[in-house]
Design a protein around this motif. Structure first.
Motif, short mmCIF file in Angstrom:
data_model
loop_
_atom_site.label_atom_id
_atom_site.label_comp_id
_atom_site.label_asym_id
_atom_site.label_seq_id
_atom_site.Cartn_x
_atom_site.Cartn_y
_atom_site.Cartn_z
N UNK A 182 0.84 -1.20 0.00
CA UNK A 182 0.00 0.00 0.00
C UNK A 182 0.87 1.24 0.00
N UNK A 183 0.28 2.36 -0.50
CA UNK A 183 0.94 3.67 -0.52
C UNK A 183 0.13 4.64 0.33
N UNK A 184 0.83 5.48 1.07
CA UNK A 184 0.20 6.59 1.78
C UNK A 184 0.74 7.89 1.17
N UNK A 185 -0.15 8.68 0.55
CA UNK A 185 0.24 9.94 -0.08
C UNK A 185 -0.06 11.07 0.89
N UNK A 186 0.99 11.78 1.34
CA UNK A 186 0.85 12.71 2.44
C UNK A 186 1.40 14.09 2.10
N UNK A 187 0.78 15.11 2.70
CA UNK A 187 1.21 16.49 2.52
C UNK A 187 0.90 17.24 3.81
N UNK A 188 1.93 17.74 4.46
CA UNK A 188 1.75 18.41 5.75
C UNK A 188 0.96 19.70 5.63
N UNK A 189 0.87 20.26 4.42
CA UNK A 189 0.21 21.54 4.25
C UNK A 189 -1.29 21.41 4.03
N UNK A 190 -1.77 20.20 3.78
CA UNK A 190 -3.18 19.99 3.48
C UNK A 190 -3.85 19.28 4.65
N UNK A 191 -4.87 19.91 5.25
CA UNK A 191 -5.57 19.25 6.37
C UNK A 191 -6.11 17.88 5.95
N UNK A 192 -5.90 16.90 6.79
CA UNK A 192 -6.35 15.54 6.49
C UNK A 192 -5.30 14.70 5.80
N UNK A 193 -4.37 15.34 5.09
CA UNK A 193 -3.31 14.58 4.44
C UNK A 193 -2.04 14.54 5.28
N UNK A 194 -2.09 15.17 6.46
CA UNK A 194 -0.95 15.04 7.37
C UNK A 194 -1.03 13.76 8.19
N UNK A 195 -2.17 13.05 8.12
CA UNK A 195 -2.31 11.72 8.72
C UNK A 195 -3.06 10.83 7.75
N UNK A 196 -2.48 9.69 7.45
CA UNK A 196 -3.06 8.75 6.50
C UNK A 196 -2.95 7.34 7.07
N UNK A 197 -3.92 6.49 6.72
CA UNK A 197 -3.84 5.11 7.20
C UNK A 197 -4.29 4.13 6.13
#
Length: 324
Positions: A182-197
């Motif tokens: 699996x891949x977790x695509x994350x971006x600290x600047x976007x709310x909700x994408x700073x935590x992925x599961x």
């Protein structure tokens, strides 16, 4: 993940049977439950017969060093006894003296109350006198032969008109995963994408009498492809430490849910834990057989701007160990 199947043979002997030898029950010993005794051949004087005992412990946890089983007074043991099968207790050796078979556990370990145990031993010669009411008394013992639990078995018939029935059931465990990666695509600047599961569902089927243990392990903490010196640390650093909300810049997992007979390991009940590199951590267990437990492990990463941009990779391994 790959399918893992472990098979061993467990003999289950069914027949109408029993033995005539009375043994005093120690006053402090509790009563074993479900005590069964069977013989592979019920004819009088038959040689090289397998005797099988099964029972469930009443007291515990207790470190059982010995299990003693009485046999009819005219039973013969012309040679060495051979242990053919066992579960619920460690491997051991069997000896015979004065109407009593002693199974000595090679490496004694603590056994909980309510644990099903089976011991099968070859090398007996049946009594020459026919009878329909032979029984065996089984006793579990500590070091020094102090009794823990004891009880008499069912009645066994040894005569020329009995027919032995043996049903052989393979020891079988099937383990599958619905996720190979699996891949977790994350971006600290976007709310909700700073935590992925990502939820990974594991399925376990096993006829192991004492259930199974599900363990996890990671080859290394997720580390950067471009900069391997940088990693995404484990939640709290090791399996066994739990937090309800993992801190930023960590990677961990928890038991999100399950169906069936099993239970989340004690270290997982409060929340997330980190995978440990090179060390198995218990995530889930069951004390009984199951026709299909499903366990959902939630893998989650949290970041902020302090986690360096990169692609972080690792490999998680799941293992199921049945307890027969």
């Amino acid at each position: 993940m790959s399918l893992r199947t472990q098979r061993r043979l467990a003999a289950v002997t069914a027949m109408v049977t029993a033995a005539v030898l009375t043994v005093a029950v120690p006053a402090h010993a509790a009563a074993l439950t479900g005590v069964g005794w069977s013989v592979s051949q019920p004819q009088p004087g038959t040689t090289n017969v397998r005797y099988t005992w099964s029972f469930t412990t009443a007291s515990g946890p207790s470190t059982i060093n010995y299990v003693t089983m009485t046999v009819p007074a005219t039973t013969a043991v012309p040679g060495a006894l051979t242990v053919q099968d066992y579960y619920g207790v460690g491997i051991g050796t069997a000896t015979y003296a004065a109407g009593v078979v002693t199974f000595q556990v090679t490496t004694p370990a603590s056994i909980a109350a309510g644990t099903p145990i089976l011991i099968s031993i070859d090398g007996f010669t049946n009594p020459t006198t026919p009878g329909n009411a032979y029984t065996s008394t089984v006793t579990t013992e500590l070091a020094g032969h102090a009794a823990v639990d004891t009880a008499a078995s069912n009645a066994v018939a040894i005569n020329d008109t009995s027919t032995a029935v043996t049903v052989v059931i393979a020891r079988s465990t099937a383990f599958t995963s619905n996720t190979t990666g699996f891949d977790l695509l994350m971006d600290a600047a976007i709310p909700g994408q700073d935590s992925q599961y990502k939820d990974v569902q594991l399925t376990v089927k096993t006829n192991a009498a004492s259930g199974y243990t599900l363990r996890t392990q990671i080859d290394h903490q997720p580390r950067g492809v471009n900069n391997p010196a940088v990693s995404l640390p484990a939640v709290s650093g090791a399996v066994g430490s739990t937090v309800v909300s993992p801190p930023a810049n960590t990677f961990g997992y928890k038991v999100q849910g399950s169906t069936g007979n099993g239970s989340a390991g004690s270290q997982m009940t409060a929340g997330y834990a980190g995978y440990t590199a090179g060390m198995w951590g218990t995530a889930f267990f069951s004390g009984v057989p199951t026709n299909g437990d499903t366990i959902t492990l939630r893998n989650q990463a949290y970041i902020d701007f302090l986690q360096k941009a990169d692609t972080y990779t690792a490999s998680i391994t799941y293992s199921v160990t049945p307890t027969y």
